[in-house]
Write a protein that holds these residues in place. Structure first.
Motif, PDB file in Angstrom:
ATOM      1  N   ILE A   1       0.643  -1.140   0.085  1.00 39.87           N
ATOM      2  CA  ILE A   1       0.006  -0.102  -0.128  1.00 39.87           C
ATOM      3  C   ILE A   1       0.963   1.297  -0.183  1.00 39.87           C
ATOM      4  O   ILE A   1       0.533   2.244  -0.534  1.00 39.87           O
ATOM      5  CB  ILE A   1      -0.943   0.177   1.191  1.00 39.87           C
ATOM      6  N   ASP A   2       1.956   1.209   0.524  1.00 44.09           N
ATOM      7  CA  ASP A   2       2.902   2.162   0.581  1.00 44.09           C
ATOM      8  C   ASP A   2       3.318   2.766  -0.905  1.00 44.09           C
ATOM      9  O   ASP A   2       3.562   4.022  -1.200  1.00 44.09           O
ATOM     10  CB  ASP A   2       4.217   1.978   1.174  1.00 44.09           C
ATOM     11  N   GLU A   3       3.321   1.903  -1.959  1.00 45.62           N
ATOM     12  CA  GLU A   3       3.693   2.079  -3.019  1.00 45.62           C
ATOM     13  C   GLU A   3       2.781   3.015  -4.116  1.00 45.62           C
ATOM     14  O   GLU A   3       3.148   3.747  -4.655  1.00 45.62           O
ATOM     15  CB  GLU A   3       3.883   0.791  -4.109  1.00 45.62           C
ATOM     16  N   GLU A   4       1.390   3.122  -3.329  1.00 47.73           N
ATOM     17  CA  GLU A   4       0.340   3.863  -3.946  1.00 47.73           C
ATOM     18  C   GLU A   4      -0.082   4.925  -3.168  1.00 47.73           C
ATOM     19  O   GLU A   4      -1.344   5.412  -3.666  1.00 47.73           O
ATOM     20  CB  GLU A   4      -0.506   3.004  -4.788  1.00 47.73           C
ATOM     21  N   SER A   5       0.440   5.218  -1.797  1.00 45.81           N
ATOM     22  CA  SER A   5      -0.144   5.996  -1.232  1.00 45.81           C
ATOM     23  C   SER A   5       0.943   7.012  -0.562  1.00 45.81           C
ATOM     24  O   SER A   5       1.727   7.124  -0.839  1.00 45.81           O
ATOM     25  CB  SER A   5      -0.720   5.345   0.309  1.00 45.81           C
ATOM     26  N   GLU A   6       0.005   8.342  -0.321  1.00 42.25           N
ATOM     27  CA  GLU A   6       0.821   9.646   0.363  1.00 42.25           C
ATOM     28  C   GLU A   6       1.174   9.263   1.623  1.00 42.25           C
ATOM     29  O   GLU A   6       2.025  10.005   2.201  1.00 42.25           O
ATOM     30  CB  GLU A   6      -0.195  10.809   0.032  1.00 42.25           C
ATOM     31  N   THR A   7       0.398   8.275   2.290  1.00 40.82           N
ATOM     32  CA  THR A   7       1.257   8.218   3.675  1.00 40.82           C
ATOM     33  C   THR A   7       2.334   7.385   3.807  1.00 40.82           C
ATOM     34  O   THR A   7       2.745   6.285   2.671  1.00 40.82           O
ATOM     35  CB  THR A   7      -0.192   7.298   4.395  1.00 40.82           C
TER      36      THR A   7
ATOM     37  N   TYR B   1      13.477   7.439  11.172  1.00 39.87           N
ATOM     38  CA  TYR B   1      14.126   7.254   9.962  1.00 39.87           C
ATOM     39  C   TYR B   1      13.274   6.885   8.673  1.00 39.87           C
ATOM     40  O   TYR B   1      13.766   6.776   7.566  1.00 39.87           O
ATOM     41  CB  TYR B   1      15.222   6.137  10.256  1.00 39.87           C
ATOM     42  N   ALA B   2      11.835   6.905   8.886  1.00 36.09           N
ATOM     43  CA  ALA B   2      11.255   6.086   8.061  1.00 36.09           C
ATOM     44  C   ALA B   2      11.003   7.060   6.752  1.00 36.09           C
ATOM     45  O   ALA B   2      10.779   8.339   6.910  1.00 36.09           O
ATOM     46  CB  ALA B   2       9.894   5.851   8.476  1.00 36.09           C
ATOM     47  N   LYS B   3      11.041   6.623   5.550  1.00 37.83           N
ATOM     48  CA  LYS B   3      10.745   7.388   4.424  1.00 37.83           C
ATOM     49  C   LYS B   3       9.486   6.727   3.591  1.00 37.83           C
ATOM     50  O   LYS B   3       8.735   7.056   2.524  1.00 37.83           O
ATOM     51  CB  LYS B   3      12.119   7.162   3.409  1.00 37.83           C
ATOM     52  N   GLY B   4       9.173   5.401   3.930  1.00 44.17           N
ATOM     53  CA  GLY B   4       7.958   4.589   3.527  1.00 44.17           C
ATOM     54  C   GLY B   4       8.211   3.382   2.962  1.00 44.17           C
ATOM     55  O   GLY B   4       9.266   3.212   2.095  1.00 44.17           O
ATOM     56  N   GLY B   5       7.644   2.462   3.219  1.00 43.44           N
ATOM     57  CA  GLY B   5       8.068   1.054   2.790  1.00 43.44           C
ATOM     58  C   GLY B   5       9.162   0.225   3.506  1.00 43.44           C
ATOM     59  O   GLY B   5       9.231  -0.989   3.078  1.00 43.44           O
TER      60      GLY B   5
END
Length: 618
Positions: free
Chosen positions: A438-444, A502-506
């Protein structure tokens, strides 16, 4: 302001005013003594300057208030309060001298300066005197009290000094420090807060016997595992009760007192180094934000809440299906911080309508998703419930997070998701896949944090072992050689908060769990800490591995697949992802199998979703 506080301030104001007048009268006496002026003339001079002195009193009192001399607790005052008192007096004296120079009919400058010196001695002496008087009464009370425990303190450093002073100034703790021990040879024979250092760790049994010690308090906060085990070994040779002072991270949010000292427990034998956190980085994404914690009443969720409130969120929302846990953590947090903006909500992550209502009303900006079924044997017996709660619950919470444009979403995962041999581990691996997809297609920003067992959690072996010891045994172990990676609940929660910075997503963040712990050794240590002898007083029974249980948990980290972060105990594992659309289709097929209720087919579908899943024990 409470009535007794107002009374204390009124008394201090009156005493200061009186003592300043006395200071000026004495200064006049000293000033005119050398020119043979009689007392009548001194009194006349004082009377003529009475209104000036009243004005000077107001200046001094104003400066005392500026320097918080009426807000300090003088019965526990330290050198800092005394220094502020001196600084306040000097500041007031400077102002009075400057104003005197502008007054033609001024009080002689020498009298003003001399009065200032006397005020330093009088006003500050009075305040410190309050502490001395209380200390004397406390000491006399301790000496007369037959219920007071005689205490040996391990560690002659600043922490040991804090414990000694706390015992001396407050008789309610009913403790009298008799002797200190420390391994530093240079400290042998020296005194700390009036208590003599009479030996090292090896002399603990002898000192306990000769000094009639009833309690031992370990006050060294930075002890290696080997050293702590050895100190406890010598302590256990005595009949004294063993206590330990918490680390700095446990008392940094409030003033230390003896209520913070606790019994030595098995967690202390992990020998962890204190965690260094980037507090500013954590505050950046929590401070003044609306934070939602699902499963906030559970062992991990509740500790996350405790850590989060230290960073001043605008609002903290606890969501849990179990009302008792939610109620308990709600009360605890409000006692800790009365002005906390806290909402405690009852609901299930399976209930989409309830979730939609919560998201739309409260608009959370950061979500920690800790709600899950975690008990391995129970989930083996109830696989459909594990899938509905863990997989579907995570899917629901994540989809709404994306829809409502939440800033950050953090999944709490587990080492059992690595090549899982049980239903619980397989479902948590699917949860990780949901987050990555879901991270691949979300702004969150969606991330997962993976770690092993936490000591003291609801599913940990430690509470089970303690209950079994309390009943007189036996302790039941599944296998002689079974090992696990362990972390304390605060340790895991703090590292989770740091990882998110440290998160950037995924990402899947992996926490360094340290060395594996043999459960058999853990059980023996717990028996000894409870005052019994393993095998003699408390038996250990081997009952065999439970369904879905591994003999050895696989390492959370594989060096070739890890990326370092700024923190030495946090790593990133980059795994391949599938499209969210494909994954959701597979989850729908899995749910169709759940509805049918065919558990064998369900496990086949799980294997299709999680190729690493292998049913049974290894």
């Amino acid at each position: 302001m409470r009535a007794n506080k107002r009374t204390q301030i009124t008394i201090l104001l009156f005493m200061d005013s009186f003592l300043i007048h006395v200071a000026y009268f004495l200064a006049l006496c000293f000033r005119f003594k050398f020119i043979n002026v009689n007392m009548k003339e001194i009194i006349n001079s004082y009377s003529e300057n009475f209104l000036r002195i009243c004005g000077i009193v107001l200046i001094y009192i104003f400066l005392f208030a500026i320097y918080k001399q009426y807000r300090s607790i003088w019965t526990i005052a330290s050198i800092e309060e005394f220094s502020l008192g001196v600084l306040a007096t000097i500041s007031a004296l400077f102002i009075v001298v400057v104003l005197s120079l502008l007054d033609e009919n001024r009080i002689p400058i020498m009298v003003t300066v001399m009065a200032g010196v006397i005020i330093i001695l009088e006003c500050n002496g009075m305040r410190i005197g309050l502490r001395i008087v209380k200390r004397i009464f406390s000491y006399l009370k301790i000496e007369r009290d037959v219920d007071v425990k005689r205490v040996l303190v391990v560690g002659a450093g600043s922490a040991g000094s804090m414990v000694i002073n706390e015992c001396k100034k407050n008789s309610k703790w009913k403790k009298k420090i008799i002797v200190l021990v420390d391994d530093n040879k240079e400290k042998l024979g020296t005194f700390v807060a009036g208590i003599k250092v009479e030996g090292n760790r090896e002399m603990i049994p002898e000192l306990v016997k000769t000094k009639n010690i009833q309690e031992i308090i370990i006050t060294i906060s930075l002890l290696k595992e080997k050293d702590l085990k050895e100190i406890i070994y010598y302590c256990k040779k005595t009949s004294a009760q063993i206590k330990i002072m918490p680390g700095v991270s446990e008392i940094i949010d409030g003033k230390f007192n003896l209520s913070k000292i606790r019994d030595v427990d098995v967690e202390d034998l992990l020998g962890r180094e204190p965690i260094e956190l980037d507090l500013d980085g954590i505050a950046d994404y929590i401070e003044d934000k609306v934070i939602l914690v699902t499963g906030g009443g559970g062992s991990i969720g509740s500790e996350l809440c405790r850590q989060i409130v230290k960073f001043n969120p605008r609002e903290l929302i606890i969501l849990d299906i179990y009302e008792n846990n939610a109620y308990n953590i709600q009360n605890e947090l409000l006692e800790y911080k009365e002005d906390l903006n806290l909402k405690t909500l009852i609901g299930s992550v399976r209930d989409r309508e309830r979730l939609r209502y919560i998201y739309s009303k409260y608009k959370p900006q950061v979500i920690f998703h800790a709600a899950a079924h975690k008990h391995v044997p129970l989930m083996e017996e109830n696989p459909t419930e594990a899938i509905k709660n863990n997989v579907i619950g995570t899917l629901n919470v994540a989809e709404f997070a994306s829809e409502f444009k939440v800033e950050k979403f953090i999944l709490i995962s587990t080492d059992k998701a690595v090549n899982p041999t049980n239903i619980m581990g397989a479902t948590k691996r699917i949860c990780e896949m949901i987050i990555q997809a879901i991270d691949e297609e979300s702004e969150t920003e969606f991330v997962a944090v993976r770690f092993g067992n936490v000591l003291g959690s609801n599913g940990s072996v430690v509470p089970l072992f303690k209950r079994q010891i309390a009943k007189g045994g036996p302790i039941t172990l599944t296998h002689m050689d079974i090992t696990r990676y362990f972390m304390t609940i605060p340790e895991a929660s703090q590292l989770v908060l740091q990882a998110v910075d440290y998160a950037k997503g995924g990402e899947i963040f992996v926490l360094d769990m340290g060395s594996p712990v043999k459960i058999y050794d853990l059980a023996e240590n717990l028996i000894r800490l409870s005052g019994y002898e393993p095998g003699k007083d408390i038996k250990l029974n081997i009952i065999g591995l439970r369904p879905g249980e591994k003999l050895y948990e696989e390492l959370l980290m594989k060096e070739e697949g890890l990326i370092n972060t700024e923190h030495e105990r946090i790593f990133i594992e980059k795994l391949s992802t599938v499209s969210f659309k494909v994954l959701k289709g597979q989850i729908n097929e899995l749910m169709d199998t759940v509805i049918v209720g065919n558990e064998d087919m369900l496990r086949v579908k799980l294997k299709e979703l999680v190729p690493g899943y292998k049913r049974g024990n290894n």
